[in-house]
Design an enzyme around this catalytic site. Structure first.
Site: not given
Ligand code: CIR
Length: 268
Positions: A26, A74, A139, A170, A251, A257
């Site tokens: 994403l 996440d 989110r 985030h 992304i 993360c």
């Molecule tokens: C998303 O949009 O969920 C992933 N492409 C990126 C998530 C990054 N997560 C984070 O910073 N905790």
């Protein structure tokens, strides 16, 4: 009696290998797909840096059905006292919780579910010595944040609801803890006054993604593409480890993360 570890002291972490599908992860703005080999190399360097910092890393296998599952931060939260299974706010990511649950149940004596309704992503959660900050975002909704406060309470932790700046993925996209008293933050987030109880170190204009740095034991991991932030932290006396985040940055990801981190073996 041993003293309680600082919130940035970790000896255990979980990561997940990137799947080939990670190139379809994403993103808010399309700047082209990352390459699989590039993501894999960035992930491998990150895991090596964690190990070099003294962390025992458990690497879970890739999940092709979940392009963003490399971002294990996440779907769950972990603390020395136990883990919380979250409910990610992006439809394609909700079932990542089911995938990580067996590992957490095997590694933690206490695993708490986020109550329904609502959504919460671990990327919106910042643990500080004072509280666990939960940023409302696209989110993480209010119901999810309130449910999370109840789950945190079951682990003996105090949650606090704050606001993620508009248009930022985030809460932790824009901040990270440098030590027990010091917050690295973008100017746009600091402006809200959310870190008034901390010493603030502000990200130089134009390097905003560098705010998602990661303090692990004696080092601060920082994106290698942000030289002014690296120089600033270096001058402030932090031991900086620069890590490439160019591909995962496409992304919308940064350094926090890619792992779930905690201090294992603490007597409670
Ligand atoms: C998303 O949009 O969920 C992933 N492409 C990126 C998530 C990054 N997560 C984070 O910073 N905790």
């Amino acid at each position: 009696m041993t003293s309680k570890p600082a919130v940035y002291e970790f000896n255990a972490a979980i990561v997940r290998e990137p799947a080939r599908s990670v190139v379809n992860g994403l993103r808010a703005d399309d700047r082209g797909n990352p390459t699989f080999d590039g993501v894999k190399a960035e992930h491998a360097a990150y895991v090596a840096a964690m190990r070099a910092a003294g962390v025992e890393v458990t690497a879970l296998p890739a999940l092709e059905a979940f392009p963003d599952s490399i971002f294990v931060e996440d779907p769950a939260l972990v603390f020395p006292e136990g883990a919380i299974l979250l409910r990610p706010g992006a439809e394609t990511r909700v079932r990542e919780t089911v995938e990580i649950a067996p590992t957490l149940k095997a590694m933690f004596g206490t695993v708490v579910d986020l109550p329904t309704p609502g959504y919460a992503d671990g990327g919106d959660v910042l643990t500080t010595p004072r509280s666990v900050m939960i940023g409302l975002s696209a989110r993480t909704d209010r119901a999810g944040a309130e449910g999370l406060i109840a789950s945190l309470d079951r682990l003996g932790r105090k949650g606090e609801i704050v606001q993620t700046p508009e248009g930022v993925l985030h809460f932790k996209s824009d901040c990270s803890l440098l030590d027990g008293e010091t917050m690295l933050s973008t100017k746009r987030l600091a402006r809200s006054g959310v870190f008034k109880d901390f010493r603030e170190v502000l990200i130089p204009e134009g390097e905003e993604p560098a705010a998602n740095a990661l303090r692990v034991n004696d080092v601060v991991m920082v994106g290698a593409d942000y030289p002014r932030t690296i120089e600033m932290l270096d001058k402030l006396g932090y031991q900086v480890v620069a890590l490439k985040t160019t591909e995962i940055g496409k992304i919308d990801a940064g350094l926090s993360c890619m792992s779930l981190r905690w201090h294992r073996g603490q007597r409670l």
